[in-house]
Design an enzyme around this catalytic site. Structure first.
Site, short mmCIF file in Angstrom:
data_model
loop_
_atom_site.label_atom_id
_atom_site.label_comp_id
_atom_site.label_asym_id
_atom_site.label_seq_id
_atom_site.Cartn_x
_atom_site.Cartn_y
_atom_site.Cartn_z
N TYR A 1 -16.01 -8.28 0.06
CA TYR A 1 -14.93 -8.16 1.05
C TYR A 1 -15.43 -8.51 2.45
CZ TYR A 1 -10.99 -6.16 3.63
OH TYR A 1 -9.91 -5.98 4.47
N GLY B 1 1.48 -12.60 0.83
CA GLY B 1 1.35 -11.18 0.54
C GLY B 1 2.36 -10.34 1.29
N ALA B 2 3.63 -10.79 1.30
CA ALA B 2 4.64 -10.15 2.14
C ALA B 2 5.47 -9.10 1.42
CB ALA B 2 5.59 -11.23 2.71
N ASN B 3 5.06 -8.70 0.22
CA ASN B 3 5.88 -7.75 -0.53
C ASN B 3 5.39 -6.31 -0.42
OD1 ASN B 3 3.81 -9.10 -2.41
ND2 ASN B 3 4.26 -7.18 -3.46
N SER B 4 4.41 -6.05 0.45
CA SER B 4 3.95 -4.67 0.63
C SER B 4 3.16 -4.56 1.92
CB SER B 4 3.06 -4.22 -0.55
OG SER B 4 1.87 -4.99 -0.60
N GLY B 5 2.98 -3.33 2.40
CA GLY B 5 2.10 -3.04 3.51
C GLY B 5 2.38 -3.81 4.78
N ILE B 6 1.30 -4.26 5.40
CA ILE B 6 1.40 -4.97 6.68
C ILE B 6 2.20 -6.26 6.53
CG2 ILE B 6 0.06 -6.15 8.47
CD1 ILE B 6 -2.20 -4.15 7.88
N GLY B 7 1.99 -6.95 5.42
CA GLY B 7 2.72 -8.20 5.21
C GLY B 7 4.22 -7.99 5.19
N SER C 1 -10.62 -8.71 9.46
CA SER C 1 -10.93 -7.29 9.51
C SER C 1 -12.20 -7.08 10.31
CB SER C 1 -11.12 -6.73 8.09
OG SER C 1 -11.71 -5.44 8.12
#
Length: 411
Positions: free
Chosen positions: A290, A130-136, A259
């Site tokens: 979640y 998941g490295a294409n947005s946000g924290i990643g 989380s």
């Protein structure tokens, strides 16, 4: 060079020293203290008795020089200044008294780049889901800017390639690879792992970052509820498949992004089943799903630590930050509104990535796994997260569920 050279840097010491004392550092990075009145030096702070060291190379633009008499001084070529003070003193760290000494150097306001200051990650291979947005993305970017070979494992290849291009534009020498990984497909997970193994690359740091939040009920191609599969089961499967590479690359780390929501899960040994973890649409709650998945993250990390710790694979879990303005909230307008309203009071993406990066690179954590971190500081996870029976039950359930979907797997 005259003795009147101006020292332009202050140290980061929060401990006041009596008049006449000065903090200095050897070329090797050991901090010592000099008393100009008594002409004595010592390794411990004159007031606190603590020891310090500095690590890493000099900041960009600085040069270490030697006078004719052997005196060491430092030249700042950018600002045209000279000083006797090693600029690395601004980042001096206290020497830990024991391996379990987790005094906090960083906090919730720290950024990933601050944590990586002075670190050369040039020999490390890092995989971030998941490295294409946000924290990643900030995690991948920060590590790539410090020399690591970063593999961006993403479902959306176009977005990932755009992110890679932005990182390479920022640093042309950055080593960033993009590979397809759809966590909603166990077939895709298996194909990704096979492709990675075929590259022959090592894997020093595996960062399980990708997650979904607040999604309406969806069934994956494997017949499972989406949140459970993406947030837990697919990452569980990916780690098992890459386990031989991690062990061969040891010392290695697995960093699981969980989380604080894990504290609100009502999962028990009796409810570790499909009805609770992968419920039908009629019994589905996005928040409950979640929360369950985030507890699964911590339980998985703790159990994995017990299995791989003796093979020099350190496993840690963490909470990155509350309600940051990331793409997690994109699935419902009310979540988007809420995240927007609290944005001025939450962490930036760089701050959000800090705890992930800290768990991935902090030398003091080498070989000390099974811990949970928040704001770069060790904290206690929920009592359920520490339940070994619940962790074992979840592990066995996950293995059997995978076997029913993909056949025999190695654990």
């Amino acid at each position: 060079m005259s003795a009147s050279m101006e020292s332009i840097l202050d140290t980061d010491s929060e401990d006041e020293m009596a008049p006449g004392w000065e903090e200095r550092v050897t070329v090797e990075g050991k901090v010592y203290y000099a008393n100009h009145e008594t002409k004595v030096t010592q390794w411990t702070h004159p007031s606190t008795g603590k020891k310090k060291t500095v690590k890493g190379e000099l900041p960009y633009g600085w040069e270490r020089c030697f006078g004719d008499d052997g005196t060491v001084f430092y030249v700042d070529h950018i600002n045209k200044k000279t000083t006797y003070t090693d600029p690395r003193l601004a980042f001096a760290e206290e020497v830990k008294s024991s391996i379990m000494d987790f005094r906090q150097k960083f906090d919730g306001s720290s950024t990933a780049l601050q944590i990586l200051h002075g670190r050369d990650m040039g020999t490390k291979y890092v995989l971030v889901t998941g490295a294409n947005s946000g924290i990643g993305l900030e995690t991948a970017r920060s590590l790539a800017l410090h020399g690591a070979t970063v593999i961006m494992a993403c479902r959306n290849l176009n977005a990932a390639r755009e992110c890679r291009a932005a990182i390479v534009k920022e640093m042309p020498k950055a080593k960033v690879e993009v590979m397809h990984l759809d966590l909603a497909s166990l077939r895709s997970v298996r194909e990704f792992a096979e492709t990675y193994k075929n590259t022959g690359w090592p894997l020093h740091i595996l960062i399980l970052n990708a997650a979904v939040f607040g999604v309406p009920w969806q069934e994956t191609e494997d017949g499972l509820e989406l949140t459970f599969q993406v947030n837990h089961l697919a990452h569980f499967y990916l780690t098992l498949l890459l386990q031989p590479v991690l062990v061969k690359s040891a010392p290695a780390r697995v960093v699981v992004v969980s989380s604080e929501s894990h504290r609100f899960s009502g999962l028990t040994k009796e409810t570790v089943n499909l009805e609770s973890l992968s419920p039908p649409a009629s019994k589905y709650s996005d928040i409950r799903a979640y929360n369950h998945s985030k507890l699964c993250n911590v339980l998985f990390a703790n159990m994995l630590c017990t299995k791989l710790g003796t093979q020099r694979v350190t496993v840690l879990s963490l909470h990155p930050g509350n309600m940051m303005s990331s793409s997690l909230a994109r699935h419902w307008w009310l979540y988007r509104l809420l995240f927007t309203l609290v944005r001025p009071f939450t962490k930036s993406m760089q701050q959000g990535a800090a705890t992930t990066v800290y768990c991935a690179v902090a030398k003091e954590l080498e070989g000390v796994g099974g811990l949970y971190f928040n704001s770069c500081c060790r904290c206690e996870a929920s009592p359920k997260a520490h339940d070994p029976d619940l962790a074992e039950t979840l592990w066995q359930f996950s293995v059997k569920l995978l076997q029913s979907k993909v056949g025999e797997i190695s654990t």
